[in-house]
Write an enzyme that holds these catalytic residues in place. Structure first.
Site, mmCIF file in Angstrom:
data_model
loop_
_atom_site.group_PDB
_atom_site.id
_atom_site.type_symbol
_atom_site.label_atom_id
_atom_site.label_comp_id
_atom_site.label_asym_id
_atom_site.label_seq_id
_atom_site.Cartn_x
_atom_site.Cartn_y
_atom_site.Cartn_z
ATOM 1 N N SER A 172 0.852 -1.191 0.000
ATOM 2 C CA SER A 172 0.000 0.000 0.000
ATOM 3 C C SER A 172 0.886 1.239 0.000
ATOM 4 O O SER A 172 1.669 1.432 -0.923
ATOM 5 C CB SER A 172 -0.960 -0.017 1.187
ATOM 6 O OG SER A 172 -1.852 1.070 1.141
ATOM 7 N N ASP B 11 -4.328 -4.815 6.236
ATOM 8 C CA ASP B 11 -4.734 -5.699 5.153
ATOM 9 C C ASP B 11 -3.596 -6.663 4.827
ATOM 10 O O ASP B 11 -2.439 -6.257 4.715
ATOM 11 C CB ASP B 11 -5.103 -4.871 3.919
ATOM 12 C CG ASP B 11 -5.667 -5.715 2.793
ATOM 13 O OD1 ASP B 11 -6.320 -6.732 3.089
ATOM 14 O OD2 ASP B 11 -5.467 -5.345 1.622
ATOM 15 N N HIS C 22 -2.811 -1.290 -3.127
ATOM 16 C CA HIS C 22 -3.986 -0.438 -2.924
ATOM 17 C C HIS C 22 -3.890 0.768 -3.845
ATOM 18 O O HIS C 22 -3.101 1.687 -3.603
ATOM 19 C CB HIS C 22 -4.067 0.032 -1.470
ATOM 20 C CG HIS C 22 -4.263 -1.079 -0.494
ATOM 21 N ND1 HIS C 22 -4.009 -0.931 0.847
ATOM 22 C CD2 HIS C 22 -4.687 -2.359 -0.650
ATOM 23 C CE1 HIS C 22 -4.280 -2.078 1.478
ATOM 24 N NE2 HIS C 22 -4.680 -2.947 0.582
#
Length: 398
Positions: free
Chosen positions: A215, A339, A243
């Site tokens: 991310s 995540d 992401h």
């Protein structure tokens, strides 16, 4: 109070207990005002300057001394990509978050800015009315400014936020974001000597797939990683979830192609996994793996965000765990939130191997930190050692 025009009066030097000092640079007075108000409403943040173009911002960097600059890409007189290196030269260690609308040109510029030293980016709604009504944009701006700004305050601009936080990226703009799923309980694991997270043993089976999740800071980390592992992935498919919104992910795939010297592209629903190919989760959809007949294929779905993210890492990891078992090699790189941790536990419990990026080399040690804290990692490594480790494992060595 949010500033609508020129620079604020310079404040004293920042300490770790002070609010994060923020400069907002955008040619739209409406956008400057909204972002400034959102930031000033958070007690951990404070707007110290607001400017309508890059030149005014560059000239004011030293006097206003911000920790973070929210920098628009397109502005008259001096745009964001021109201002960025001048800002970083004027104040080394400055955190710059690019803001751009979701056009291909702006996505390319934003990713270029990451390679020039920007810390991250936020996709901006195309209209002022969209900026006004987008709860997702507001949440993402505030969260990234706070997280990256507090990182900058720690260790004189070299610190890292190590506590996992829910990532706001691509949260639904109106409806409440779904509750993040709890991380599964890890199975008994090998322990390290001394303090620090417990580690799992590496799998004794040869990897049949390489999975990567990332991310904040991920595009830079992925470029470095693939430049090192390109020759080593000839015999395994590689699946990447970063992401990112749509448009950005297709450009990311192009950057990975150049870095790896192998074809990378957004995953296409139903396409079979092929050794030596790199599949990037497309923005706005989850990418998983599944069976179609005898073939293992890429599958895309439009299910709700997971861990506030879409695409999310956990669905990819969990789907792969059910198919590849102990023949998985996975890597979780820098990023906000947690995540990938639940999926990493699934992989580790199935006998697969997970490498987590270490705190010192991460832009934000949220995702890899959560994997480490869950006891799912086989090893925690700095970014500059991950490529050689993956190369050794894929080559049959440890």
């Amino acid at each position: 109070m949010a500033f609508m025009g020129g620079a604020a009066t310079a404040r004293p030097q920042t300490t770790v207990t002070d609010p994060v000092r923020v400069m907002v640079v955008d040619d739209s007075v409406v956008v400057r005002g909204l972002i400034g108000r959102w930031i000033d409403e958070d007690p951990a943040l404070a707007v110290v300057a607001s400017h309508r173009n890059g030149k005014l911002a560059v000239d004011d960097i030293v006097r206003s001394n911000p920790d973070v600059v929210v920098l628009d890409v397109e502005m008259p007189e001096m745009d964001g990509i021109t201002a960025l290196p001048l800002m970083l030269k004027a104040k080394p260690g400055l955190v710059v978050v690019m803001a751009s609308t979701l056009t291909r040109r702006n996505a390319e510029i934003s990713l270029k800015c990451l390679s020039l030293g920007a810390a991250d980016y936020v996709p901006k709604p195309e209209s002022n009315s969209g900026v006004t009504t987008s709860a997702g944009f507001r949440t993402e701006v505030v969260q990234k400014v706070k997280t990256l700004g507090q990182r900058a305050q720690m260790r004189g601009g070299r610190g890292h936020v190590s506590h996992p936080e829910p990532s706001p990226r691509q949260a639904p703009p109106v409806s409440p974001a779904p509750t993040a799923r709890p991380i599964a309980s890890p199975a008994p694991r090998a322990t390290t000597s001394g303090a620090g997270p417990s580690l799992r043993p590496y799998s004794s089976m040869a990897p049949k797939v390489l999975l990567i999740g990332s991310s904040t800071g991920g595009p830079q980390a992925l470029t470095k990683l693939f430049s090192e592992i390109g020759p080593a992935i000839v015999n395994v498919p590689v699946l990447v979830t970063q992401h990112m919104p749509a448009t950005f992910t297709s450009i990311l795939a192009e950057h990975i192609t150049k870095a790896a010297g192998r074809r990378a592209a957004e995953g296409v629903h139903g396409e079979p996994l092929m050794p030596g190919r790199i599949y990037v989760a497309p923005g706005g959809r989850h990418m998983v793996v599944g069976k179609q007949g005898m073939e293992t294929c890429v599958l895309l779905n439009d299910l709700p965000p997971v861990n506030f993210c879409k695409p999310a890492v956990d669905p990819l990891f969990e789907s792969a765990a059910s198919i590849f078992g102990a023949s998985i090699l996975a890597c979780v790189l820098t990023g906000m939130g947690h995540d990938g941790a639940a999926g990493a536990v699934r992989i580790a419990n199935g006998g697969g191997s997970v490498i987590a990026q270490d705190e010192e080399s991460s832009v934000v040690w949220g995702m890899p930190g959560a994997v480490a804290q869950a006891g799912a990692a086989a090893e925690i490594l700095p970014l500059d050692q991950i490529g050689s480790k993956i190369t050794r494992i894929l080559g049959g060595r440890r």
